[in-house]
Design an enzyme around this catalytic site. Structure first.
Site, PDB file in Angstrom:
ATOM      1  N   GLY A  33       0.822  -1.199   0.000  1.00  0.00           N
ATOM      2  CA  GLY A  33       0.000   0.000   0.000  1.00  0.00           C
ATOM      3  C   GLY A  33       0.853   1.244   0.000  1.00  0.00           C
ATOM      4  N   ASN A  34       0.225   2.381   0.235  1.00  0.00           N
ATOM      5  CA  ASN A  34       0.965   3.645   0.292  1.00  0.00           C
ATOM      6  C   ASN A  34       0.301   4.562   1.307  1.00  0.00           C
ATOM      7  OD1 ASN A  34      -1.000   5.511  -1.164  1.00  0.00           O
ATOM      8  ND2 ASN A  34      -0.757   3.863  -2.644  1.00  0.00           N
TER       9      ASN A  34
END
Ligand code: CTP
Ligand code: CA
Length: 228
Positions: A33-34
């Site tokens: 993810g980020n």
């Protein structure tokens, strides 16, 4: 500004905004993810609706944000899900704003069951490229449709933030690119943003440090001008 104090200058305009960070699963419990919170995309959607636009928000993973009044929200998880939702909505939109942080890569394999720890080192994670949704939108843009990209950049020894932004605008071919300077409290997770709004005609508008709603106002002003 109070909502009722805003101009209703986007009345009759159908807008799609993507927001948040996509998640690419490794197994049923883990993902790549980020750090995107979705705050900028949600502010863009809220302000557009306040100015009279018909707004659909395609939201990947976000912080716990209030559903913007008068906005249709579609939730997605992966870059591929976001891609499909954005293309469906873009087919009838006048303006598409890609504020989402879309994963550039995804694992080639997603394990069907949770990956278990053993007494050996794990296999490396093999990644493959995701499609560039913004580039696809530009390639199939209808006459009069405006496509807006976002770029969060850090400077590096080769180029500063603005130079990276100019190169990205040329590479992407979108009508407008919002360039955020990452670091120094800007862009991710915070309440404030600052940067530049770059237009395909070479116009460069500095965006002073301010709230994400203020940045949204600068962008919708530019969209309104380009739509005339
Ligand atoms: N974007 C997209 N699809 C992707 C990756 C990015 O639509 N697979 C969009 C983002 O929503 C943003 C713009 O492209 O509007 C720029 O994203 P960015 O990550 O800054 O650009 P990249 O071309 O992926 O370049 P890099 O990450 O190497 O800087
Ligand atoms: Ca990227």
């Amino acid at each position: 500004a109070r909502p009722d104090a805003l101009p209703r200058d986007l009345t009759g305009t159908r807008v799609v905004v993507s927001a948040g960070g996509t998640r690419e699963p490794l197994d049923p419990v883990r993902y790549l993810g980020n750090r995107s919170s979705g705050r900028q995309g949600f502010a863009l959607a809220r302000v557009a609706a306040q100015r009279g636009a018909e707004v659909t928000l395609v939201a990947a993973h976000t912080a716990d944000l209030v559903h913007p009044a008068g906005v249709t929200v579609r939730r997605v998880g992966t870059a591929e899900e976001l891609r499909q939702a954005v293309h469906e909505e873009a087919a009838t939109a006048d303006v598409v704003v890609m504020a989402a942080a879309v994963a550039d890569f995804r694992p080639v394999d997603t394990a069907a069951h949770k990956i278990k720890k053993t007494d050996r080192d794990p296999d490396p994670v093999v990644l493959t490229r995701n499609p560039d949704v913004l580039a696809e939108l530009v390639a199939k843009r209808r006459p009069g449709q405006l496509i807006v990209g976002f770029a969060a950049e850090t400077g590096d020894p080769g180029a500063d933030v603005l130079e990276h932004g100019r190169a990205k605008l040329r590479r992407k071919g979108c009508d407008l690119l919002v360039v955020n300077a990452v670091g120094e409290g800007g862009a991710f997770e915070g309440e404030d943003n600052a940067g530049w709004l770059l237009a395909a005609d070479g116009t460069e508008t500095p965006i002073p440090r301010g709230s994400k709603a203020q940045l949204a106002a600068v962008l919708w002003d530019a969209v309104h001008l380009l739509s005339d």
